[in-house]
Scaffold this active site. Sequence first.
Site, PDB file in Angstrom:
ATOM      1  N   ASP A  92      13.317  -0.443  -4.226  1.00 53.93           N
ATOM      2  CA  ASP A  92      12.127   0.230  -4.735  1.00 53.93           C
ATOM      3  C   ASP A  92      11.759   1.456  -3.905  1.00 53.93           C
ATOM      4  O   ASP A  92      11.253   2.452  -4.432  1.00 53.93           O
ATOM      5  CB  ASP A  92      10.953  -0.739  -4.768  1.00 53.93           C
ATOM      6  CG  ASP A  92      11.065  -1.728  -5.927  1.00 53.93           C
ATOM      7  OD1 ASP A  92      11.901  -1.519  -6.811  1.00 53.93           O
ATOM      8  OD2 ASP A  92      10.305  -2.715  -5.929  1.00 53.93           O
ATOM      9  N   GLY A  93      11.993   1.389  -2.592  1.00 54.92           N
ATOM     10  CA  GLY A  93      11.708   2.543  -1.747  1.00 54.92           C
ATOM     11  C   GLY A  93      12.532   3.750  -2.145  1.00 54.92           C
ATOM     12  O   GLY A  93      12.019   4.875  -2.213  1.00 54.92           O
ATOM     13  N   ASP A 149     -10.818  -2.265   7.316  1.00 59.03           N
ATOM     14  CA  ASP A 149      -9.607  -1.643   7.861  1.00 59.03           C
ATOM     15  C   ASP A 149      -9.148  -0.502   6.981  1.00 59.03           C
ATOM     16  O   ASP A 149      -8.455   0.414   7.433  1.00 59.03           O
ATOM     17  CB  ASP A 149      -8.487  -2.666   7.981  1.00 59.03           C
ATOM     18  CG  ASP A 149      -8.626  -3.555   9.206  1.00 59.03           C
ATOM     19  OD1 ASP A 149      -9.528  -3.304  10.034  1.00 59.03           O
ATOM     20  OD2 ASP A 149      -7.835  -4.512   9.332  1.00 59.03           O
ATOM     21  N   SER A 192      -0.334  -7.068  -2.004  1.00 61.62           N
ATOM     22  CA  SER A 192      -0.360  -7.627  -0.653  1.00 61.62           C
ATOM     23  C   SER A 192      -1.777  -7.686  -0.090  1.00 61.62           C
ATOM     24  O   SER A 192      -2.090  -8.548   0.728  1.00 61.62           O
ATOM     25  CB  SER A 192       0.523  -6.790   0.275  1.00 61.62           C
ATOM     26  OG  SER A 192       1.872  -6.833  -0.140  1.00 61.62           O
ATOM     27  N   ALA A 226       1.747   0.675 -12.016  1.00 59.31           N
ATOM     28  CA  ALA A 226       3.074   0.379 -11.476  1.00 59.31           C
ATOM     29  C   ALA A 226       2.992  -0.002 -10.003  1.00 59.31           C
ATOM     30  O   ALA A 226       3.737  -0.855  -9.521  1.00 59.31           O
ATOM     31  CB  ALA A 226       4.001   1.575 -11.657  1.00 59.31           C
ATOM     32  N   THR A 267       1.690  -3.871  -8.033  1.00 60.41           N
ATOM     33  CA  THR A 267       2.478  -5.004  -7.529  1.00 60.41           C
ATOM     34  C   THR A 267       2.999  -4.755  -6.116  1.00 60.41           C
ATOM     35  O   THR A 267       3.738  -5.582  -5.579  1.00 60.41           O
ATOM     36  CB  THR A 267       3.678  -5.273  -8.452  1.00 60.41           C
ATOM     37  OG1 THR A 267       4.504  -4.109  -8.504  1.00 60.41           O
ATOM     38  CG2 THR A 267       3.212  -5.630  -9.854  1.00 60.41           C
ATOM     39  N   ALA A 268       2.619  -3.630  -5.508  1.00 56.82           N
ATOM     40  CA  ALA A 268       3.120  -3.288  -4.188  1.00 56.82           C
ATOM     41  C   ALA A 268       2.053  -3.580  -3.123  1.00 56.82           C
ATOM     42  O   ALA A 268       1.607  -4.722  -2.984  1.00 56.82           O
ATOM     43  CB  ALA A 268       3.565  -1.822  -4.173  1.00 56.82           C
ATOM     44  N   TYR A 269       1.620  -2.577  -2.382  1.00 57.63           N
ATOM     45  CA  TYR A 269       0.626  -2.762  -1.319  1.00 57.63           C
ATOM     46  C   TYR A 269      -0.654  -3.384  -1.874  1.00 57.63           C
ATOM     47  O   TYR A 269      -1.283  -4.244  -1.242  1.00 57.63           O
ATOM     48  CB  TYR A 269       0.346  -1.403  -0.670  1.00 57.63           C
ATOM     49  CG  TYR A 269      -0.453  -1.416   0.605  1.00 57.63           C
ATOM     50  CD1 TYR A 269      -0.791  -2.597   1.260  1.00 57.63           C
ATOM     51  CD2 TYR A 269      -0.862  -0.214   1.183  1.00 57.63           C
ATOM     52  CE1 TYR A 269      -1.520  -2.585   2.444  1.00 57.63           C
ATOM     53  CE2 TYR A 269      -1.590  -0.190   2.360  1.00 57.63           C
ATOM     54  CZ  TYR A 269      -1.916  -1.375   2.982  1.00 57.63           C
ATOM     55  OH  TYR A 269      -2.641  -1.346   4.144  1.00 57.63           O
ATOM     56  N   ASN A 270      -1.040  -2.966  -3.070  1.00 55.98           N
ATOM     57  CA  ASN A 270      -2.250  -3.509  -3.693  1.00 55.98           C
ATOM     58  C   ASN A 270      -2.193  -5.025  -3.810  1.00 55.98           C
ATOM     59  O   ASN A 270      -3.163  -5.726  -3.499  1.00 55.98           O
ATOM     60  CB  ASN A 270      -2.425  -2.878  -5.080  1.00 55.98           C
ATOM     61  CG  ASN A 270      -3.540  -3.518  -5.882  1.00 55.98           C
ATOM     62  OD1 ASN A 270      -4.705  -3.333  -5.613  1.00 55.98           O
ATOM     63  ND2 ASN A 270      -3.167  -4.294  -6.890  1.00 55.98           N
TER      64      ASN A 270
END
Length: 256
Positions: free
Chosen positions: A45-46, A145, A161, A153, A156-159
Amino acid sequence: MTAAPRLAILAAQNETARAAQEALATRYGAAAPEKADVIVALGGDGFMLETLHRFLGRGTPVYGMNRGSVGFLMNDYREEDLPERIAAAQAATLHPLRMRALANGRDPVEALAINEVSLLRESRQAAKIRILVDGKERLPELICDGILISTPAGSTAYNLSAHGPIVPLGANLLPLTPISAFRPRRWRGALLPADVEVVFEILERDKRPTAAVADYTEVRDVSRVEVREARDVSLTLLFDPDHGLSERIIAEQFTV
Protein backbone atom coordinates in the site's frame (compact mmCIF):
# COMPACT_ATOMS: atom_id res chain seq x y z
CA MET A 1 -10.04 -7.25 -31.90
CA THR A 2 -9.19 -4.78 -29.14
CA ALA A 3 -5.49 -4.03 -28.77
CA ALA A 4 -3.89 -4.87 -25.44
CA PRO A 5 -3.33 -1.83 -23.23
CA ARG A 6 0.15 -0.34 -23.05
CA LEU A 7 1.42 -1.06 -19.55
CA ALA A 8 3.94 0.83 -17.46
CA ILE A 9 5.22 -1.61 -14.86
CA LEU A 10 6.63 -0.02 -11.69
CA ALA A 11 8.05 -1.82 -8.67
CA ALA A 12 8.85 -1.05 -5.05
CA GLN A 13 12.42 -1.31 -3.80
CA ASN A 14 12.29 -4.93 -2.71
CA GLU A 15 13.53 -8.12 -4.32
CA THR A 16 10.09 -9.69 -4.72
CA ALA A 17 8.65 -6.65 -6.49
CA ARG A 18 11.70 -6.27 -8.75
CA ALA A 19 11.55 -9.91 -9.81
CA ALA A 20 7.85 -9.56 -10.63
CA GLN A 21 8.55 -6.41 -12.64
CA GLU A 22 11.14 -8.22 -14.74
CA ALA A 23 8.86 -11.21 -15.34
CA LEU A 24 5.88 -9.06 -16.36
CA ALA A 25 7.94 -6.76 -18.60
CA THR A 26 9.39 -9.77 -20.38
CA ARG A 27 5.95 -11.30 -20.90
CA TYR A 28 3.88 -8.21 -21.77
CA GLY A 29 6.36 -5.48 -22.63
CA ALA A 30 6.70 -2.22 -20.72
CA ALA A 31 5.88 1.30 -21.84
CA ALA A 32 7.11 4.56 -20.36
CA PRO A 33 4.62 5.86 -17.77
CA GLU A 34 3.83 8.96 -19.83
CA LYS A 35 2.84 6.76 -22.79
CA ALA A 36 1.01 4.02 -20.90
CA ASP A 37 -2.72 3.31 -20.87
CA VAL A 38 -2.47 1.69 -17.42
CA ILE A 39 0.19 1.84 -14.71
CA VAL A 40 0.85 -1.48 -12.97
CA ALA A 41 2.19 -0.93 -9.44
CA LEU A 42 3.99 -3.84 -7.76
CA GLY A 43 4.49 -3.53 -4.01
CA GLY A 44 2.39 -2.78 -0.95
CA ASP A 45 0.00 0.00 0.00
CA GLY A 46 2.89 2.38 0.68
CA PHE A 47 4.17 1.97 -2.86
CA MET A 48 0.65 2.39 -4.24
CA LEU A 49 0.43 5.71 -2.37
CA GLU A 50 3.79 6.79 -3.83
CA THR A 51 2.63 5.86 -7.32
CA LEU A 52 -0.65 7.75 -7.02
CA HIS A 53 1.17 10.87 -5.82
CA ARG A 54 3.75 10.59 -8.56
CA PHE A 55 1.14 10.56 -11.31
CA LEU A 56 -1.43 12.93 -9.82
CA GLY A 57 -3.17 14.90 -12.55
CA ARG A 58 -2.28 12.55 -15.40
CA GLY A 59 -5.56 10.62 -15.29
CA THR A 60 -3.85 7.28 -15.95
CA PRO A 61 -5.55 4.42 -14.06
CA VAL A 62 -3.41 2.37 -11.68
CA TYR A 63 -3.70 -1.40 -11.25
CA GLY A 64 -1.80 -2.66 -8.23
CA MET A 65 -0.61 -6.18 -7.44
CA ASN A 66 0.61 -7.09 -3.97
CA ARG A 67 4.34 -7.66 -3.81
CA GLY A 68 4.77 -6.02 -0.40
CA SER A 69 3.38 -6.43 3.10
CA VAL A 70 0.05 -4.65 3.52
CA GLY A 71 -1.98 -4.90 0.32
CA PHE A 72 -5.39 -3.37 1.03
CA LEU A 73 -5.22 -1.27 -2.14
CA MET A 74 -3.69 -4.07 -4.22
CA ASN A 75 -4.95 -7.03 -6.23
CA ASP A 76 -3.52 -10.51 -5.79
CA TYR A 77 -0.35 -11.13 -7.77
CA ARG A 78 -0.53 -13.44 -10.77
CA GLU A 79 1.67 -13.34 -13.81
CA GLU A 80 -0.92 -14.93 -16.11
CA ASP A 81 -3.66 -13.10 -18.07
CA LEU A 82 -2.73 -9.59 -16.92
CA PRO A 83 -4.26 -7.73 -19.93
CA GLU A 84 -7.50 -9.70 -19.52
CA ARG A 85 -7.63 -8.94 -15.78
CA ILE A 86 -7.11 -5.24 -16.46
CA ALA A 87 -9.81 -5.23 -19.16
CA ALA A 88 -12.30 -6.80 -16.71
CA ALA A 89 -11.30 -4.65 -13.72
CA GLN A 90 -13.67 -2.31 -11.92
CA ALA A 91 -12.68 1.32 -11.48
CA ALA A 92 -12.76 3.14 -8.15
CA THR A 93 -12.52 6.93 -8.28
CA LEU A 94 -10.90 8.69 -5.33
CA HIS A 95 -10.60 12.37 -4.42
CA PRO A 96 -7.74 13.43 -2.16
CA LEU A 97 -7.85 16.03 0.59
CA ARG A 98 -6.27 19.44 0.02
CA MET A 99 -4.40 20.83 3.01
CA ARG A 100 -3.38 24.47 3.43
CA ALA A 101 -1.09 24.89 6.41
CA LEU A 102 -0.06 28.24 7.86
CA ALA A 103 2.94 28.81 10.10
CA ASN A 104 4.02 32.19 11.46
CA GLY A 105 6.50 34.02 9.27
CA ARG A 106 6.31 31.51 6.42
CA ASP A 107 4.30 31.21 3.23
CA PRO A 108 1.30 28.85 3.36
CA VAL A 109 2.02 25.29 2.29
CA GLU A 110 -0.50 23.39 0.18
CA ALA A 111 -0.43 19.61 -0.28
CA LEU A 112 -2.72 16.76 -1.29
CA ALA A 113 -3.43 13.74 0.92
CA ILE A 114 -4.79 10.50 -0.49
CA ASN A 115 -5.03 8.87 2.95
CA GLU A 116 -5.32 11.58 5.61
CA VAL A 117 -4.27 14.93 6.98
CA SER A 118 -3.04 14.57 10.55
CA LEU A 119 -2.01 17.07 13.22
CA LEU A 120 0.53 15.76 15.71
CA ARG A 121 2.16 17.21 18.82
CA GLU A 122 5.88 17.93 18.45
CA SER A 123 6.91 17.87 22.12
CA ARG A 124 6.11 16.29 25.48
CA GLN A 125 3.22 18.76 25.83
CA ALA A 126 -0.16 17.70 24.47
CA ALA A 127 -1.51 19.78 21.59
CA LYS A 128 -4.42 22.18 22.10
CA ILE A 129 -6.57 22.54 19.01
CA ARG A 130 -9.71 24.52 18.19
CA ILE A 131 -11.92 22.97 15.50
CA LEU A 132 -14.19 24.85 13.08
CA VAL A 133 -16.42 23.31 10.42
CA ASP A 134 -17.55 25.64 7.62
CA GLY A 135 -16.60 28.59 9.80
CA LYS A 136 -18.60 27.49 12.84
CA GLU A 137 -16.77 26.55 16.01
CA ARG A 138 -17.54 22.93 16.86
CA LEU A 139 -14.94 22.25 19.55
CA PRO A 140 -13.34 25.18 21.37
CA GLU A 141 -10.47 23.15 22.79
CA LEU A 142 -9.25 19.61 22.15
CA ILE A 143 -6.28 18.50 24.26
CA CYS A 144 -4.69 15.52 22.54
CA ASP A 145 -1.68 13.89 20.95
CA GLY A 146 -3.23 14.85 17.64
CA ILE A 147 -6.20 14.61 15.31
CA LEU A 148 -6.72 13.44 11.75
CA ILE A 149 -9.24 13.74 8.97
CA SER A 150 -9.18 11.00 6.35
CA THR A 151 -10.60 10.10 2.98
CA PRO A 152 -12.87 7.04 2.75
CA ALA A 153 -10.01 5.09 1.15
CA GLY A 154 -7.72 6.21 3.98
CA SER A 155 -10.26 5.36 6.68
CA THR A 156 -8.81 1.83 6.88
CA ALA A 157 -5.28 3.12 7.50
CA TYR A 158 -4.10 5.44 10.32
CA ASN A 159 -7.71 6.43 11.00
CA LEU A 160 -8.65 2.83 11.83
CA SER A 161 -5.57 2.44 14.05
CA ALA A 162 -6.73 5.53 15.98
CA HIS A 163 -10.14 3.82 16.47
CA GLY A 164 -11.89 5.90 13.84
CA PRO A 165 -14.80 4.54 11.75
CA ILE A 166 -14.39 2.82 8.39
CA VAL A 167 -16.26 4.76 5.70
CA PRO A 168 -17.62 3.18 2.47
CA LEU A 169 -16.46 4.89 -0.73
CA GLY A 170 -19.89 6.15 -1.80
CA ALA A 171 -20.89 7.54 1.58
CA ASN A 172 -19.64 11.10 0.88
CA LEU A 173 -18.36 11.31 4.44
CA LEU A 174 -15.01 12.19 5.99
CA PRO A 175 -14.08 10.76 9.40
CA LEU A 176 -12.58 13.21 11.89
CA THR A 177 -10.75 11.22 14.58
CA PRO A 178 -8.83 12.36 17.67
CA ILE A 179 -5.54 10.70 18.60
CA SER A 180 -5.25 9.97 22.34
CA ALA A 181 -7.66 12.71 23.41
CA PHE A 182 -7.23 13.89 27.02
CA ARG A 183 -10.00 16.52 27.06
CA PRO A 184 -12.85 16.17 26.35
CA ARG A 185 -12.40 12.53 27.34
CA ARG A 186 -15.63 11.23 25.84
CA TRP A 187 -15.29 12.86 22.43
CA ARG A 188 -14.60 10.12 19.87
CA GLY A 189 -14.66 12.21 16.71
CA ALA A 190 -17.22 12.96 14.02
CA LEU A 191 -18.41 11.96 10.56
CA LEU A 192 -18.57 15.05 8.35
CA PRO A 193 -20.12 15.68 4.92
CA ALA A 194 -17.47 15.47 2.22
CA ASP A 195 -18.07 19.03 1.01
CA VAL A 196 -17.22 20.86 4.25
CA GLU A 197 -14.09 22.82 5.11
CA VAL A 198 -12.46 21.89 8.40
CA VAL A 199 -10.14 24.38 10.09
CA PHE A 200 -7.78 23.54 12.94
CA GLU A 201 -6.41 26.43 14.98
CA ILE A 202 -3.47 25.69 17.27
CA LEU A 203 -3.79 27.14 20.76
CA GLU A 204 -0.74 28.00 22.89
CA ARG A 205 1.40 27.13 19.87
CA ASP A 206 4.68 28.42 21.38
CA LYS A 207 4.27 26.11 24.36
CA ARG A 208 2.61 23.27 22.45
CA PRO A 209 4.10 23.12 18.94
CA THR A 210 2.14 21.04 16.46
CA ALA A 211 2.97 19.60 13.04
CA ALA A 212 0.58 19.02 10.14
CA VAL A 213 1.13 16.06 7.79
CA ALA A 214 -0.61 15.40 4.46
CA ASP A 215 0.58 11.91 3.49
CA TYR A 216 4.26 12.73 2.78
CA THR A 217 4.25 16.51 3.29
CA GLU A 218 5.01 17.70 6.83
CA VAL A 219 4.77 21.29 8.04
CA ARG A 220 6.06 21.97 11.54
CA ASP A 221 5.00 24.65 14.04
CA VAL A 222 1.69 25.35 12.33
CA SER A 223 -0.78 27.94 13.56
CA ARG A 224 -3.77 27.10 11.35
CA VAL A 225 -4.58 24.21 9.02
CA GLU A 226 -7.43 24.24 6.49
CA VAL A 227 -8.64 20.99 4.92
CA ARG A 228 -11.26 20.17 2.32
CA GLU A 229 -11.85 17.52 -0.31
CA ALA A 230 -10.18 18.28 -3.65
CA ARG A 231 -13.09 17.54 -5.97
CA ASP A 232 -11.08 18.87 -8.92
CA VAL A 233 -8.56 16.04 -8.56
CA SER A 234 -9.54 12.44 -9.41
CA LEU A 235 -7.56 9.24 -9.04
CA THR A 236 -8.58 5.95 -10.67
CA LEU A 237 -7.67 2.59 -9.15
CA LEU A 238 -8.51 -0.69 -10.89
CA PHE A 239 -9.61 -3.80 -8.97
CA ASP A 240 -10.49 -7.34 -9.93
CA PRO A 241 -14.31 -7.73 -9.98
CA ASP A 242 -14.38 -10.05 -6.97
CA HIS A 243 -12.00 -7.87 -4.98
CA GLY A 244 -13.21 -4.28 -5.40
CA LEU A 245 -12.32 -1.52 -2.98
CA SER A 246 -15.92 -0.98 -1.85
CA GLU A 247 -16.22 -4.68 -1.02
CA ARG A 248 -12.94 -4.61 0.89
CA ILE A 249 -14.06 -1.64 2.96
CA ILE A 250 -17.30 -3.41 3.89
CA ALA A 251 -15.49 -6.68 4.62
CA GLU A 252 -12.93 -4.91 6.82
CA GLN A 253 -15.72 -3.86 9.19
CA PHE A 254 -16.49 -7.52 9.91
CA THR A 255 -12.85 -8.55 10.43
CA VAL A 256 -12.18 -9.66 14.00
